[in-house]
Design an enzyme around this catalytic site. Structure first.
Site, PDB file in Angstrom:
ATOM      1  N   GLU A  28       0.824  -1.203   0.000  1.00 23.97           N
ATOM      2  CA  GLU A  28       0.000   0.000   0.000  1.00 23.97           C
ATOM      3  C   GLU A  28       0.860   1.254   0.000  1.00 23.97           C
ATOM      4  OE1 GLU A  28      -4.089  -1.312   2.156  1.00 23.97           O
ATOM      5  OE2 GLU A  28      -2.388  -1.120   3.479  1.00 23.97           O
ATOM      6  N   CYS A  70       3.564   8.437   1.469  1.00 21.59           N
ATOM      7  CA  CYS A  70       4.079   7.413   2.363  1.00 21.59           C
ATOM      8  C   CYS A  70       4.174   6.127   1.547  1.00 21.59           C
ATOM      9  CB  CYS A  70       3.111   7.270   3.531  1.00 21.59           C
ATOM     10  SG  CYS A  70       3.575   6.002   4.710  1.00 21.59           S
ATOM     11  N   CYS A 112       6.478  -7.320   6.496  1.00 21.45           N
ATOM     12  CA  CYS A 112       7.594  -6.825   7.301  1.00 21.45           C
ATOM     13  C   CYS A 112       8.020  -7.922   8.270  1.00 21.45           C
ATOM     14  CB  CYS A 112       7.169  -5.583   8.096  1.00 21.45           C
ATOM     15  SG  CYS A 112       8.518  -4.823   9.040  1.00 21.45           S
ATOM     16  N   CYS A 159       6.702  -6.022  15.203  1.00 20.86           N
ATOM     17  CA  CYS A 159       6.279  -5.137  16.293  1.00 20.86           C
ATOM     18  C   CYS A 159       4.789  -5.417  16.579  1.00 20.86           C
ATOM     19  CB  CYS A 159       6.476  -3.674  15.908  1.00 20.86           C
ATOM     20  SG  CYS A 159       8.188  -3.299  15.475  1.00 20.86           S
ATOM     21  N   CYS A 213       1.730  -3.131  15.311  1.00 23.35           N
ATOM     22  CA  CYS A 213       1.668  -2.703  13.912  1.00 23.35           C
ATOM     23  C   CYS A 213       1.040  -3.796  13.060  1.00 23.35           C
ATOM     24  CB  CYS A 213       3.079  -2.400  13.411  1.00 23.35           C
ATOM     25  SG  CYS A 213       3.153  -1.998  11.648  1.00 23.35           S
ATOM     26  N   GLY A 247       6.878  -2.325   5.652  1.00 26.88           N
ATOM     27  CA  GLY A 247       8.253  -2.802   5.556  1.00 26.88           C
ATOM     28  C   GLY A 247       9.245  -2.028   6.392  1.00 26.88           C
ATOM     29  N   SER A 299      12.519   5.873   7.704  1.00 36.16           N
ATOM     30  CA  SER A 299      12.146   5.515   9.071  1.00 36.16           C
ATOM     31  C   SER A 299      12.598   4.090   9.366  1.00 36.16           C
ATOM     32  CB  SER A 299      10.626   5.617   9.216  1.00 36.16           C
ATOM     33  OG  SER A 299      10.231   5.343  10.538  1.00 36.16           O
ATOM     34  N   SER A 317      12.186   4.771  15.122  1.00 38.30           N
ATOM     35  CA  SER A 317      10.996   4.342  15.850  1.00 38.30           C
ATOM     36  C   SER A 317      11.436   3.809  17.211  1.00 38.30           C
ATOM     37  CB  SER A 317      10.257   3.262  15.049  1.00 38.30           C
ATOM     38  OG  SER A 317       9.711   3.827  13.878  1.00 38.30           O
ATOM     39  N   LEU A 318      11.442   4.682  18.201  1.00 40.14           N
ATOM     40  CA  LEU A 318      11.982   4.296  19.514  1.00 40.14           C
ATOM     41  C   LEU A 318      10.900   3.660  20.386  1.00 40.14           C
ATOM     42  CD1 LEU A 318      14.719   4.416  20.997  1.00 40.14           C
ATOM     43  CD2 LEU A 318      13.955   6.534  22.059  1.00 40.14           C
ATOM     44  N   HIS A 319       9.833   4.382  20.641  1.00 40.34           N
ATOM     45  CA  HIS A 319       8.622   3.866  21.318  1.00 40.34           C
ATOM     46  C   HIS A 319       8.778   3.497  22.791  1.00 40.34           C
ATOM     47  CE1 HIS A 319       7.106   4.068  17.335  1.00 40.34           C
ATOM     48  NE2 HIS A 319       7.496   2.895  16.931  1.00 40.34           N
ATOM     49  N   CYS A 354      -0.544   5.318  10.245  1.00 37.36           N
ATOM     50  CA  CYS A 354       0.660   4.622  10.701  1.00 37.36           C
ATOM     51  C   CYS A 354       0.288   3.297  11.339  1.00 37.36           C
ATOM     52  CB  CYS A 354       1.402   5.426  11.749  1.00 37.36           C
ATOM     53  SG  CYS A 354       1.822   7.066  11.236  1.00 37.36           S
TER      54      CYS A 354
END
Ligand code: SAH
Length: 379
Positions: free
Chosen positions: A117, A130, A137, A141, A144, A192, A226, A249-251, A371
Site C-alpha cells: 500500500e 508514504c 515486514c 512489532c 503494527c 516494511g 524511518s 521508531s523508539l517507542h 501509521c
C-alpha cells in the site's frame, strides 16, 4: 509410510523469521537503472543512445508512462521501448479516500501477486507520499498491522519509485482534490523496514533526488527514512552523502519495554540505537526524528517521559525532534491510544526540559491508512 515430519530435520533448524519465501524477481524497469546504465541498455536493445534521454524526459519530467504520449519517438519503437523498459510493476487493486479526497490510499498488486500500500496526503503547503519498501515486514512489532503478517519479500527500486511516480502523475494532471500539484515529501513509513531492504531503498532515494530528466528532482530534505533501528545500516546511511531525514521508531526509553514493543531491540538496544542516531545527526547535520507511539498505560507514564528526555540527551536536545504518535487501532491488538491528560503530561514533561516535541496529526485512520494500519488486505 514415511511421514513428512521426519524428513530433512536440518530444514527446520533454519531461523524462520529471516527466511522470506523466494518469489520471482520483479522485471527490470527504467527506474532501476542509472543514467549510464539506461544508455547502455538502450544501445544493447538496438536503439540509438539518445533515446535514453527522451525516455527519461517522458518518465521523470513529463510523468508520461503511456507510449502513445511519446510523440517525439517514431511510432514503431514506442511500444517496443515501453515493453522492454517500462513493464507494469504496480496494478491498482483498489483505492480509498478520505479528508475530502486529500488523503488517498492505494492497494497495489505486484507482478507476483504480493500486495502493498501507499498513501498520499495533501496538506495546504505540502504533499507527502508514504511508500512501502517491502511486501509485509519481518520486524514483528506487536502494535503494527504490517508486522503481524510477516515478511513476504523485498521490493525493487522501481517498485518503490513507481508508487511516487503514480502520485506525482495524478497530482500533475489535477486528479487529486485541490488542483494540480507536486509531491514535496516522501516518507519511507509504509509497509516494511526500509533498512532491511537497504540497497533498493537507497536506489529509490537516488532516483527521487537525481535532477530531472534523469530523476524526479526532489529535495533530499523532503525525504524521510524511518527505521526500527538497524544500527549498521544507520551508520552506513550516514556515509552515503544523502541528506535525508532519519526517523527512529523508539517507542520506549528502557530496554525492558522496548524489547517487547520493538523486538529487534534485543539485537541493538536503546543506548546503541540512540548513539547511532546521534552520530547520524552529527555527520549529516540533519535533525533526527524520534518516533514514539503513545499507548495507554504501556509507555505513556510520566516517568517514561522523564527517562526519554534523559536517554536522548547529548549535552542538549538540539539534535532531535520527538514525534509523538497516538496509537492507531489495529485488528486483534489489545492496546489503545493514551488518555488525553496523559498525552498532555507527556508533552509537558518533554517541553519543560526543552526537548523539541510535536504530536503527529494522524491522517487516514478511517481508511486503515494511518501509521501501523497498512496490512494490504485485498477484501
Ligand atoms: N519499519 C519502519 C518503517 C515503518 S514506519 C519503522 O518502524 O520505522 C511506520 C511508523 O508508524 C513507525 O514509526 C511505526 O512504529 C509507527 N506505527 C506502527 N504501528 C502503529 C500504530 N498502530 N499506531 C501508530 N503508529 C504506528
Amino acid at each position: 509410510m514415511e511421514s513428512a515430519g521426519e524428513s530433512a530435520p536440518s530444514d527446520r533448524s533454519l531461523p524462520l523469521v529471516f527466511t522470506a519465501p523466494r518469489r520471482g524477481k520483479p522485471p527490470r524497469h527504467w527506474a532501476d537503472l542509472t543514467a549510464v546504465e539506461r544508455r547502455e541498455a538502450v544501445e544493447a536493445a538496438g536503439h540509438r543512445a539518445f533515446r535514453a534521454r527522451q525516455l527519461s524526459a517522458h518518465y521523470f519530467a513529463g510523468l508520461r508512462t503511456d507510449p502513445a504520449e511519446w510523440t517525439d519517438l517514431p511510432g514503431g519503437v514506442r511500444d517496443e521501448l515501453a515493453a522492454t523498459f517500462m513493464p507494469r510493476l504496480l496494478t491498482s487493486v483498489h483505492e480509498l479516500t478520505c479528508d475530502d479526497g486529500t488523503t488517498v490510499k492505494n492497494l497495489w498488486r505486484l507482478h507476483d501477486g504480493a500486495t502493498v500500500e501507499s498513501v498520499l496526503m495533501r496538506y495546504p503547503e505540502r504533499v507527502t507520499m508514504c511508500v512501502s519498501s517491502q511486501a509485509g515486514c519481518g520486524m514483528a512489532c506487536p502494535f503494527c498491522a504490517t508486522g503481524q503478517g510477516g515478511l513476504q519479500r523485498n521490493m525493487s527500486t522501481a517498485e518503490i519509485v513507481e508508487q511516487v511516480i503514480d502520485g506525482a502523475r495524478r497530482l500533475d494532471r489535477g486528479e487529486i482534490a485541490g488542483g494540480p500539484g507536486r509531491v514535496s515529501n516522501v516518507v519511507f513509513m509504509g509497509m516494511g523496514e526500509p533498512m532491511a531492504n537497504y540497497k533498493a531503498v537507497i536506489g529509490a532515494v537516488r532516483q527521487l533526488i537525481t535532477p530531472a530528466p534523469d530523476g524526479l528532482g526532489m529535495s533530499a530534505r523532503g525525504i524521510t527514512v524511518s527505521t526500527v533501528g538497524l544500527v549498521p545500516r544507520i551508520q552506513q546511511l550516514a556515509t552515503e552523502g544523502l541528506p535525508v531525514t532519519l526517523a527512529l521508531s523508539l517507542h520506549a526509553p528502557d530496554d525492558e519495554l522496548r524489547d517487547e514493543l520493538v523486538p529487534v531491540n534485543t539485537r541493538w538496544n536503546v543506548d546503541e540505537v540512540v548513539d547511532a542516531a546521534y552520530e547520524y545527526a552529527k555527520i549529516t547535520k540533519r535533525r533526527v526524528s524520534i518516533e514514539y507511539i503513545l499507548i495507554k498505560d504501556i509507555n505513556d507514564q510520566a516517568h517514561r517521559a522523564d527517562l526519554l528526555a534523559k536517554v536522548l540527551r547529548r549535552g542538549n536536545w538540539g539534535w532531535v525532534h520527538v514525534n509523538l504518535i497516538p496509537l492507531n487501532p489495529t485488528p486483534g491488538s489489545k492496546w489503545t491510544a493514551s488518555r488525553r491528560e496523559d498525552e498532555e503530561e507527556f508533552v509537558r514533561r518533554l517541553e519543560k526540559r526543552g526537548v523539541p516535541v510535536t504530536v503527529r496529526d494522524t491522517r487516514g485512520r478511517e481508511i486503515d491508512g494511518a501509521c501501523g494500519q497498512l496490512a494490504a488486505q485485498v477484501n
